[in-house]
Scaffold this motif. Structure first.
Motif, PDB file in Angstrom:
ATOM      1  N   SER A 171      -1.538  -5.962   0.322  1.00 42.07           N
ATOM      2  CA  SER A 171      -0.084  -6.082   0.234  1.00 42.07           C
ATOM      3  C   SER A 171       0.451  -6.977   1.348  1.00 42.07           C
TER       4      SER A 171
ATOM      5  N   ALA B 147       2.507  -5.778  -3.750  1.00 40.49           N
ATOM      6  CA  ALA B 147       1.059  -5.569  -3.809  1.00 40.49           C
ATOM      7  C   ALA B 147       0.536  -5.961  -5.189  1.00 40.49           C
TER       8      ALA B 147
ATOM      9  N   VAL C 123      -5.863  -0.509  -3.251  1.00 40.42           N
ATOM     10  CA  VAL C 123      -4.622  -1.214  -2.921  1.00 40.42           C
ATOM     11  C   VAL C 123      -4.236  -0.842  -1.497  1.00 40.42           C
TER      12      VAL C 123
ATOM     13  N   LEU D 106      -1.659  -0.968   1.353  1.00 37.00           N
ATOM     14  CA  LEU D 106      -0.245  -1.162   1.657  1.00 37.00           C
ATOM     15  C   LEU D 106      -0.044  -1.243   3.175  1.00 37.00           C
TER      16      LEU D 106
ATOM     17  N   ILE E 115       4.796   5.797  -5.489  1.00 36.99           N
ATOM     18  CA  ILE E 115       3.559   5.037  -5.655  1.00 36.99           C
ATOM     19  C   ILE E 115       2.998   5.360  -7.035  1.00 36.99           C
TER      20      ILE E 115
ATOM     21  N   ARG F  92      -7.069   3.517  -9.815  1.00 30.79           N
ATOM     22  CA  ARG F  92      -6.361   2.773  -8.774  1.00 30.79           C
ATOM     23  C   ARG F  92      -6.100   3.702  -7.586  1.00 30.79           C
TER      24      ARG F  92
ATOM     25  N   TYR G  24      -4.297   3.910  -3.906  1.00 32.27           N
ATOM     26  CA  TYR G  24      -3.377   3.331  -2.935  1.00 32.27           C
ATOM     27  C   TYR G  24      -3.596   4.002  -1.582  1.00 32.27           C
TER      28      TYR G  24
ATOM     29  N   HIS H  29      -2.066   3.829   2.588  1.00 34.92           N
ATOM     30  CA  HIS H  29      -0.960   3.316   3.386  1.00 34.92           C
ATOM     31  C   HIS H  29      -0.948   4.011   4.738  1.00 34.92           C
TER      32      HIS H  29
END
Length: 278
Positions: free
Chosen positions: A13, A205, A217, A219, A226, A232, A234, A236
């Motif tokens: 991202s 992203a 992913v 972030l 989200i 997938r 994510y 962060h």
């Protein structure tokens, strides 16, 4: 450390200097050689994160950026030819970090897309940036999601660029610098005869295309919404990082952001060891 071929894709991202969280996180989760994804995408500052990761020069990038920040005590220089040091400093760090060895690793590496935002011809580029930034802030406040859409209302369109080809053509530094264009801090460049802005205005992203398989992913901040999508993952920061998006004056913030990435990665890996289902 988690392993080999666990993820088919990695998406970096945007987030400016906050993207040093990516480097700290991946220093624990795995190098490119450890994870070996088939596709990588990057937007804004994440374009540099992705290039440094594939090129195996993440630590070099950290050291060079800290050294560069130690040379600056102001983000704005009133009365000087260049109002800010950002564009010159960023290009110098990118061009030094991505040496011949890193470039060759990128050329020989996986599919690597860098996503730009193409500004509409009907609106001055600086105005597009102002309007796009306003829509971005509004959408972020209302929807709080990394995947944006409102910028299309003023004609901003994502432009996917093959970073491997750019490296072959000797244009990867130009591409990575173009990906982080935020007027008036940066001048508006052109790519493929299009005026270019920060691709994060279209999507914070963006996923690789084609979007297939398991995706990590990365972030640079938490979001309220989200997406929950099969395959997938994510990740962060656990809390706001020390670095400011475009503050180039405090190298300690870069260090602390990297260190938070390390800490968050260790916690994430520990939680997955106890429950390894993605």
């Amino acid at each position: 450390m988690k392993s080999q071929a666990e993820f088919d894709q990695v998406a970096f991202s945007g987030g400016g200097i906050r993207c040093f969280w990516h480097g700290g996180f991946l220093s624990q989760v795995g190098s490119f050689d450890d994870l070996q994804p088939e596709r990588v995408s990057g937007v804004s500052g994440g374009a540099l994160s992705g290039a440094a990761w594939i090129g195996g020069v993440e630590s070099d990038l950290l050291d060079l950026m800290r050294e560069a920040f130690d040379l600056h005590d102001r983000n704005v220089r009133i009365g000087e030819p260049k109002l800010t040091p950002h564009q010159h400093t960023y290009r110098a760090v990118v061009s030094t970090t991505l040496d011949a060895g890193a470039m060759q690793r990128i050329i020989d590496g996986p599919q690597f897309e860098i996503i730009l935002a193409s500004a509409p011809k009907s609106i001055p580029a600086t105005l597009s940036a102002v309007l796009g930034g306003a829509l971005y802030k509004l959408e972020e406040a209302v929807r709080s999601t990394p995947h944006l859409g409102w910028s299309s209302l003023i004609g901003l369109e994502p432009l996917r660029v093959d970073a491997r080809q750019a490296a072959r053509d000797g244009q990867l530094v130009d591409l990575i610098c173009a990906a982080a264009t935020i007027p008036p801090v940066f001048d508006v460049p052109q790519w493929q005869n299009r005026r270019i802005l920060d691709g994060g205005m279209c999507d914070k992203a963006p996923l690789p295309h084609p979007d297939e398989g398991k995706t990590l992913v990365l972030l640079t901040k938490p979001y309220r919404n989200i997406p929950s999508a099969a395959g997938r993952t994510y990740v962060h920061p656990s809390s706001p990082v020390a670095a400011d998006k475009i503050d180039f004056t405090d190298s300690s913030k870069v260090t602390r952001t990297w260190e938070q990435g390390i800490k968050d990665a260790k916690s994430w890996l520990a939680s997955r060891d106890s429950d390894p289902v993605i």
